[in-house]
Design a protein around this motif. Structure first.
Motif, mmCIF file in Angstrom:
data_model
loop_
_atom_site.group_PDB
_atom_site.id
_atom_site.type_symbol
_atom_site.label_atom_id
_atom_site.label_comp_id
_atom_site.label_asym_id
_atom_site.label_seq_id
_atom_site.Cartn_x
_atom_site.Cartn_y
_atom_site.Cartn_z
ATOM 1 N N PHE A 168 0.823 -1.211 0.000
ATOM 2 C CA PHE A 168 0.000 0.000 0.000
ATOM 3 C C PHE A 168 0.859 1.264 0.000
ATOM 4 O O PHE A 168 0.461 2.284 -0.580
ATOM 5 N N VAL A 169 2.027 1.202 0.636
ATOM 6 C CA VAL A 169 2.934 2.359 0.599
ATOM 7 C C VAL A 169 3.416 2.605 -0.825
ATOM 8 O O VAL A 169 3.424 3.749 -1.309
ATOM 9 N N TYR B 74 1.916 1.653 -3.549
ATOM 10 C CA TYR B 74 0.764 2.094 -4.340
ATOM 11 C C TYR B 74 0.472 3.575 -4.101
ATOM 12 O O TYR B 74 0.222 4.325 -5.046
ATOM 13 N N TYR B 75 0.530 3.981 -2.843
ATOM 14 C CA TYR B 75 0.227 5.378 -2.507
ATOM 15 C C TYR B 75 1.276 6.331 -3.069
ATOM 16 O O TYR B 75 0.948 7.417 -3.560
ATOM 17 N N LEU B 76 2.542 5.925 -3.012
ATOM 18 C CA LEU B 76 3.617 6.827 -3.416
ATOM 19 C C LEU B 76 3.832 6.883 -4.924
ATOM 20 O O LEU B 76 4.256 7.915 -5.448
ATOM 21 N N ARG C 70 -0.716 5.870 -7.663
ATOM 22 C CA ARG C 70 -1.844 6.804 -7.727
ATOM 23 C C ARG C 70 -1.546 7.968 -8.663
ATOM 24 O O ARG C 70 -0.408 8.402 -8.797
ATOM 25 N N SER D 176 -0.013 11.290 -6.892
ATOM 26 C CA SER D 176 1.056 10.810 -6.023
ATOM 27 C C SER D 176 1.790 11.988 -5.390
ATOM 28 O O SER D 176 2.011 13.017 -6.042
#
Length: 204
Positions: A106-107, A109-111, A114, A117
């Protein structure tokens, strides 16, 4: 000292340290990019290449957990001894902390994945991060499918052949991707790289 702390506390500490490292790396990255005045986003820097290698640890550890632990003991002793001294402690930590994989997932994906970002958009890093996430998901799916098979089949000769094939598939795709990252070139894994390209193009 760490052994006396609860597991969730240790996981939180490592996650916090990992996030701080990510922030520090990208602050350094921004400084390097600005100092060289590289306006072209397609320019692949050394930081891009090194940063593209790190995410492949996730599918590698997943592959070693799902397939490597079962077949590596049957390999030559010299190879097994190298594995025990290098990767095995990391794999054991990875296996004993299953939540760590999802946190890192998830880190990443988030960084990087997205559209909004918080880090600068570097296409090369984004491509490799997305590809490593896809390889991780494929490894997880293959591992879950293999573990769902009857234990008689898994321990048989045919089961070991299937496990061996899956292990070398995982290892070869990761090694190939890492080599391409070092060269500063985009990997071209059939279907997987194409899916990554489609995903990136859809987000533009």
């Amino acid at each position: 000292m760490l052994n006396q702390l609860p597991v969730w506390t240790i996981a939180f500490i490592f996650t916090f340290i990992f996030v701080l490292l990510c922030i520090a790396i990208y602050q350094s990255y921004n400084f390097i990019v600005k100092s060289f005045n590289k306006e072209n986003k397609e320019y692949i820097t050394i930081v891009d290449r090194l940063g593209s290698i790190l995410p492949y640890w996730l599918p590698l550890l997943e592959g070693l957990q799902n397939f490597g632990q079962q077949i590596l003991p049957d390999y030559p002793f010299s190879l097994m001894s190298i594995y025990k001294k290098t990767l095995m402690p990391i794999v054991i930590f990875y296996v004993t902390n299953p939540a760590l994989a999802f946190i890192i997932f998830f880190v990443l994906y988030y960084l990087f994945v997205r559209t909004k970002s918080p880090v600068p958009n570097r296409p090369f890093i984004r491509f490799n991060v997305l590809q490593s996430i896809l390889l991780f998901l494929i490894n997880s799916l293959l591992g879950a499918t293999f573990r769902a098979l009857p234990i008689e089949f898994r321990m048989s000769l045919y089961g070991l052949m299937v496990c061996n094939t899956l292990f070398w598939f995982v290892l070869s795709t990761i090694v190939y991707s890492v080599i391409k990252s070092i060269e500063g070139k985009y990997a071209k894994i059939p279907v997987i790289s194409q899916a990554v390209r489609i995903q990136i193009d859809n987000q533009l």
